[in-house]
Design an enzyme around this catalytic site. Structure first.
Site, PDB file in Angstrom:
ATOM      1  N   GLY A  14       0.818  -1.051  -0.072  1.00  0.00           N
ATOM      2  CA  GLY A  14      -0.106  -0.008  -0.069  1.00  0.00           C
ATOM      3  C   GLY A  14       0.633   1.264   0.015  1.00  0.00           C
ATOM      4  N   PHE A  16       2.196   2.896   2.369  1.00  0.00           N
ATOM      5  CA  PHE A  16       3.042   3.086   3.081  1.00  0.00           C
ATOM      6  C   PHE A  16       3.807   1.679   3.711  1.00  0.00           C
ATOM      7  CE2 PHE A  16       3.524   7.143   4.403  1.00  0.00           C
ATOM      8  CZ  PHE A  16       4.126   7.265   5.610  1.00  0.00           C
ATOM      9  N   VAL A  19       1.678  -5.282   2.708  1.00  0.00           N
ATOM     10  CA  VAL A  19       0.788  -6.046   3.390  1.00  0.00           C
ATOM     11  C   VAL A  19       0.965  -7.568   3.221  1.00  0.00           C
ATOM     12  CG1 VAL A  19      -1.752  -6.304   3.830  1.00  0.00           C
ATOM     13  CG2 VAL A  19      -0.722  -4.093   3.189  1.00  0.00           C
ATOM     14  N   LYS A  34      -0.040  -5.269   8.030  1.00  0.00           N
ATOM     15  CA  LYS A  34       0.783  -4.325   7.246  1.00  0.00           C
ATOM     16  C   LYS A  34       2.066  -3.922   8.076  1.00  0.00           C
ATOM     17  CE  LYS A  34      -0.355   0.422   5.648  1.00  0.00           C
ATOM     18  NZ  LYS A  34      -1.541   1.370   5.355  1.00  0.00           N
ATOM     19  N   ASP A 125      -9.837   9.844   0.418  1.00  0.00           N
ATOM     20  CA  ASP A 125      -9.205   9.141  -0.729  1.00  0.00           C
ATOM     21  C   ASP A 125     -10.134   7.803  -1.136  1.00  0.00           C
ATOM     22  OD1 ASP A 125      -7.195   8.801  -2.434  1.00  0.00           O
ATOM     23  OD2 ASP A 125      -5.923   7.307  -1.280  1.00  0.00           O
TER      24      ASP A 125
END
Lengths: 741, 393
Positions: A14, A16, A19, A34, A125
């Site tokens: 993702g 950041f 995952v 994550k 988002d």
């Protein structure tokens, strides 16, 4: 805590982190975990913490539920519920959705939004990629990376975040927005599901940012869709946020009212799965979690700091040390050759002693991690990848031999849609790029680009045009050994007294800089604007090769660049085509030079030699204008303010008599452009200086003639070097101004 | 339950407050109807929240708000709410956070006092609420909501003062900051402020990070107040800070506390604290060890503390001695320190400066003057450079 989980395969990456699917052993339940490498960024941990606390305060069947989070080593693990159905974007892979399915997704999504909004949260988002489905077809909102929690339900937000195609006009205009922004994104998402792509996806995302507020909102057209659906979208996509209905009101819309039950969506999940399996079976390359093993070896005793007492508790064993030891160590100290760091052996020894290699990021000292702080823009695994889902299968990025945790973070964004821009705190001095396209190379057919933008807060942190005034001038007075000719001579020949500071690495640093500032972004930019798949691939190969070079031999990289720039500069046609700014500058310089003219003997290629009086540090003031307002100095000036401190004193040192020379092809048609240029006060001032400066000795001129095209005169390499620094800045400046234009 | 629904809209402020008090008390004892109590309480609190802040579609009525806030205060609902935070059901915790925050924000029309009126009354009459909010960090369930209220309320220096000067009284009272505070008196170290170190150090990531955030707000929001406090309690404060935060096993705590330390020390308001801190050789040692931590962000944050030691024009003998003893090592170490940070101009400038400054130190400790003395020219140069450094920062 981590031991409660058995890590399984990678699900995707993702915005950041990576995952993974994992098994929670005590409950025998699958979860998604994550992993965020906290070492990977300068960002304040607070930002991530905010995302967690936002998630932790959500409790709704329509929002992915948060289980726990903890830190292991330098990684933050966020445990979430596992949703086996993939994202809505995955469901679109086999083709756009039918209206009846869209209605269901919208209905569920609206309930999720209603929940979020009623608790004072804005998601910011919403898009198909952020809507996840369970195996049973339940729809859940995911990825709160840029979500906001309002302390006061009536307050507004200003931060510029989101993913361009889905962003509401008021968010782009930064005029203050609230929950209604999510409703716009919802409308775009509905269109995305109907058409397979968000509207205007053929336009560059940065350009879209201008179009959205300016043009009429997109509409769904055609007979395929019912009136209700079109009306629903028209309601969501109202440019006036006040006139956009709330989630609660939309739930009463006819389109939503007649929506079916979410288990219908199972069909879609199965369809996507079949598609995935049939189409991609060959490409399967499941990546499993692997623990990064690191030897936590403590620093080498021999070279640890010497305080005559004890070590801090961190190196657990507190040793009683008597005073004798103190002396012993001191003697050892004296044996260490003094800090002349040009000595490579010394350097190596020092490095070993520092034990940086044993650090968790094993390759810190290795060039390849230049990007840890800036991986938002750096290509790190340029390997072309197949567009894939957050599914287990299609992640093909193979293990990289130096598979450090960082290198893995790279394969972000499997689903090939842009991760959102993050709000950027203005307080961060470095490492944030204003507008860098951000994508993994060749990983998708999508036209979506990722990029981040600095929040419009009080001050954009790092506009390249706003580099802080050179503070270096005082610290580094010694000439730095910045000499690109180093390879041609044995090092000792340089009488240059290297200051104990970073000597022989200066080139490497510049090389890296050239890569991060100029090359890498240009690769990304070019890649972004290339649509042909094969061309893209070819390009990404080059990018990969170059990033290898950057990793292995930044000095060589710099030399290569330099010689490229030299040759380009030497060829008038190329120079005028590729370096217009420089040519204009040169033009101006030469025009002005005409007043105290020194025609360089006029023998070869009509080059003009401009001689300028010593330019000193005060010039840095004018630096900010350099890229936009071509000032007289042209290359001369450039060379004196290469923005990256160290080379400046060097440049001055290299030209005898305190004056520097520049050759430039005259390019008459550029004269026209001159009228458009403004000359600043500083320029005028310098004009005066130039006038008063004595003409260069003829010797000088003839010297210059000797080194026309292709010839590299020792001592003048910096011109080329600075050329590419300038070029990098020019490119960067262009990118900066893009959104504002 | 249906009858409750119908009346919700019209329930008077007093009714709302009284019934939630009752329900809160029932919550503490297990009478077998816990679920029912929870549901009812959640509903009541939700109504209260809507009354106070309105909903996305409707605005709050000032009159109703005024009435509700004054009833909440006069009926002393807040202490009960805060101390039972962890017992509340999930959504009710968030509603409670909103309620308390809204009460703290409440101002009478035309009020000119510094703090909002309701908060002022709380600070005068029931400062224990603030302390209890801090105690919310004891439990995972209450940490987020209590922390949220605190961080907002810390906008007011009086709130920070209550936290800093809290001392446990045998009779369970909380200090009256308007009358009882003697700023020159050393803290016993048992007040609620000192508990933050434990919460940061010992809690799970979520609680620890939130507590640290709050701790940061306390330290940085009201610098004058805090710098005086730290000056008075210097040894205790840095004993805890160094040993529990900087030396923490947790990467996050270590990194954040080094960062905060660098920020605080470089702040003009903390000048005195800074000079005392950089006088200590032990502190220097600690920071130098962090430079060698194997995690680069720890190294990076440590660097920003280390540079202050080196830039100090009036280095203590001890500090000078340590720097001189390690001069060659530093000169070898620094040039390669985080050298991949090529795009961080400020860092590279400062690093280059440090190398130079350390290069200027004498080669052996015998050249050093006895404790306390400094050579004038060193002092002069460093002052200049230090100010430069501070500006850059």
């Amino acid at each position: 805590m981590a031991d409660d989980y058995q890590m399984l395969e990678e699900l995707g990456s993702g915005s950041f982190g990576v995952v993974y699917r994992a098994l929670h052993i005590p409950t025998a339940e699958y979860v998604a975990i994550k992993h965020i490498d906290l070492e990977g960024s300068d960002d304040d941990i607070r930002e991530i913490q905010q995302e967690i606390s936002l998630l932790a305060t959500c409790n709704s069947p329509y929002v992915t539920s948060y289980r726990a989070s903890f830190v292991r080593g330098t990684k933050l693990w966020i445990v979430m519920e596992y949703l086996g159905g993939g994202s809505c974007l995955d469901l679109l892979k086999p083709g756009p959705m039918e209206e009846k399915y869209i209605a269901v997704v919208m209905k569920e999504l609206l309930q999720g939004l209603d929940y979020l909004h009623s608790t004072g949260k804005i998601h910011r988002d919403i898009k198909a990629a952020n809507i996840l489905l369970s195996d049973a077809g339940l729809v859940k909102i995911a990825d709160f990376g840029v979500a906001a929690q309002l302390t006061n339900i009536k307050s507004q937000r200003l931060t510029f975040v989101g993913t361009p195609f889905w962003m509401a006009p008021e968010v782009i205009q930064e005029a203050g927005y609230d929950f209604h922004a999510d409703i716009w994104s919802l409308g775009i998402t509905a269109m995305e599901m109907a058409q397979g792509e968000p509207p205007r996806s053929d336009i560059h995302p940065m350009k879209v940012l201008f179009i959205i507020p300016k043009e009429h909102p997109p509409r769904l057209e055609g007979n395929r869709w019912t009136k209700e659906f079109k009306d629903f979208i028209a309601l969501c996509l109202n440019k006036d946020p006040e006139k956009r209905p709330s989630a609660k009101m939309l739930l009463k819309h006819a389109f939503i009212k007649r929506a079916g039950r979410p288990d219908m969506l199972r069909e879609l999940v199965l369809r996507a799965r079949d598609f995935e399996q049939n189409g991609r079976a060959m490409d399967r390359d499941v990546r499993y979690y692997e623990e990064t093993l690191k030897s936590m070896s403590s620093a080498d005793e021999e070279d640890d700091w010497v305080f005559d007492t004890v070590r801090p508790s961190k190196n657990a064993t507190r040793k009683a040390v008597n005073t004798a030891k103190h002396t012993v160590k001191r003697r050892k100290l004296q044996r260490i050759p003094s800090g002349n760091a040009t000595n490579v052996e010394n350097a190596t020894a020092a490095l070993e002693a520092m034990n940086l290699d044993a650090a968790p990021l094993g390759d810190i000292t290795n060039a390849s991690t230049t990007g840890t702080t800036r991986d938002m823009s750096t290509i790190r695994t340029p390997k072309p990848r197949i567009a894939s889902s957050r599914k287990v299968s299609a992640i093909t990025a193979r293990k990289i031999s130096i598979a450090s945790p960082t290198s893995r973070r790279v394969s972000r964004n499997i689903s090939s849609h842009a991760p959102p821009t993050r709000p950027v705190s203005a307080a961060h001095p470095a490492s944030k790029q204003p507008l860098g396209p951000d994508m993994s190379f060749g990983n998708s057919t999508s036209t979506v680009r990722q990029f981040k933008r600095v929040s419009s807060g009080p001050k954009p942190t790092i506009s390249p045009l706003q580099q802080p005034p050179q503070t270096t001038s005082s610290p580094i007075e010694d000439p730095s050994p910045f000499d690109s000719d180093a390879e041609n001579r044995p090092p000792p020949v340089h009488p240059v007294v290297a200051p104990p500071s970073l000597p022989s690495t200066k080139e490497a640093i510049l090389g890296r800089r050239a890569f991060t500032k100029a090359l890498d972004p240009s690769f990304q930019e070019t890649h972004a604007s290339t649509s042909d798949q094969t061309k893209r691939e070819a390009l990404s190969h080059v990018a990969e090769a170059w990033s290898n070079l950057n990793a292995v031999d930044p000095e060589g990289e710099l030399l290569l660049l330099k010689s490229m720039m030299d040759r380009i500069q030497a060829d008038p046609k190329l120079a005028s085509a590729l370096l217009p700014a420089r040519v204009v500058n040169a033009q101006l310089a030469s025009l002005r030079g005409n007043r105290s003219p020194v025609k360089g003997g006029g023998k070869k290629s009509g080059s003009v030699v401009v001689m300028v009086a010593e330019e000193t540090a005060e010039e840095t003031d004018a630096e900010a204008m350099q890229t936009s307002t071509p000032t007289k100095g042209s290359n001369v000036r450039t060379s004196s303010t290469p923005q990256q401190s160290p080379s400046k004193p060097q440049a001055q040192q290299q030209s005898p008599g305190g004056a520097r020379l520049v050759l430039n092809p005259q390019n008459p048609h550029l004269q026209r452009m001159r009228s458009g240029q403004q000359l600043s006060a500083t320029t005028a001032e310098k004009d005066a200086k130039a006038l008063s400066s004595p003409p260069p000795p003829p010797v000088m001129a003839s010297l210059l003639d000797e080194k026309m095209p292709g010839r590299i005169e020792p001592g003048l390499e910096h011109v080329g070097l600075l050329g590419d620094v300038l070029f990098g800045r020019w490119a960067e400046g262009l990118r900066m101004r893009w959104p504002v234009a | 339950m249906a009858f409750l629904w119908g009346r919700n809209r019209q329930r008077s402020a007093l009714d709302l407050v009284r019934s939630s008090k009752e329900l809160l008390l029932r919550l503490t004892k297990d009478d077998g109807q816990l679920q029912k109590t929870e549901e009812e309480l959640a509903r009541t609190l939700s109504v209260m929240k809507t009354t106070l802040q309105g909903s996305p579609d409707t605005d709050a009525q000032p009159e109703q708000v005024h009435q509700l806030v004054s009833t909440i205060l006069s009926e002393s609902l807040l202490p009960l709410l805060v101390s039972n935070m962890h017992r509340l059901p999930f959504e009710a915790r968030k509603d409670t956070q909103t309620i308390v925050s809204n009460v703290f924000r409440f101002r009478n029309a035309g009020s000119t006092s510094n703090e909002p009126d309701a908060l002022k009354e709380v600070l005068r009459l029931q400062p224990g609420i603030i302390v209890n909010l801090c105690m919310g960090y004891e439990k995972r369930e209450s940490a987020g909501a209590c922390g949220g209220i605190l961080k907002e309320a810390l906008k007011w220096d009086a709130v920070a003062a209550v936290i800093l000067y809290d001392e446990p009284f045998p009779d369970g009272k909380t200090i009256d900051i308007y009358n009882d505070v003697d700023v020159s008196k050393k803290s016993s170290g048992n007040g609620v402020f000192w508990k933050f170190f434990d919460w940061i150090d010992k809690s799970s990531f979520e609680v620890s990070a939130d507590a640290f955030d709050c701790f940061r707000v306390i330290l940085t929001k009201h610098k004058q107040l805090v710098s005086q406090y730290i000056n008075t309690n210097f040894d205790l404060f840095f004993d805890k800070y160094n040993n529990m935060l900087v030396k923490s096993e947790s990467y996050v705590t270590k990194r954040q506390s080094l960062k905060l330390l660098g920020e605080v020390l470089l702040d003009r308001q903390f000048y005195e604290v800074m000079t005392r801190y950089v006088d200590s050789g032990d502190n220097l040692k600690l920071v130098m060890w962090q430079l060698r931590d194997e995690r680069r962000m720890v190294q990076y944050e440590a660097f920003h503390v280390f540079k202050i030691f080196a830039a100090n024009p009036n280095k203590s003998y001890e500090v000078q001695r340590f720097l001189v003893m390690n001069k060659q090592r530093l000169l070898k170490f620094l040039p390669r320190f985080l050298e991949d940070r090529t795009d961080d101009d400020q860092f590279n400038d400062e690093k280059a400066w440090l190398v130079k400054a350390i290069g200027n130190l004498p080669d052996s400790t015998s050249a050093l003057q006895p404790p306390g003395a400094i050579t004038p020219q060193t002092a002069g140069r460093s002052v200049q450079q230090q100010t430069g450094l501070a500006q850059v920062h």
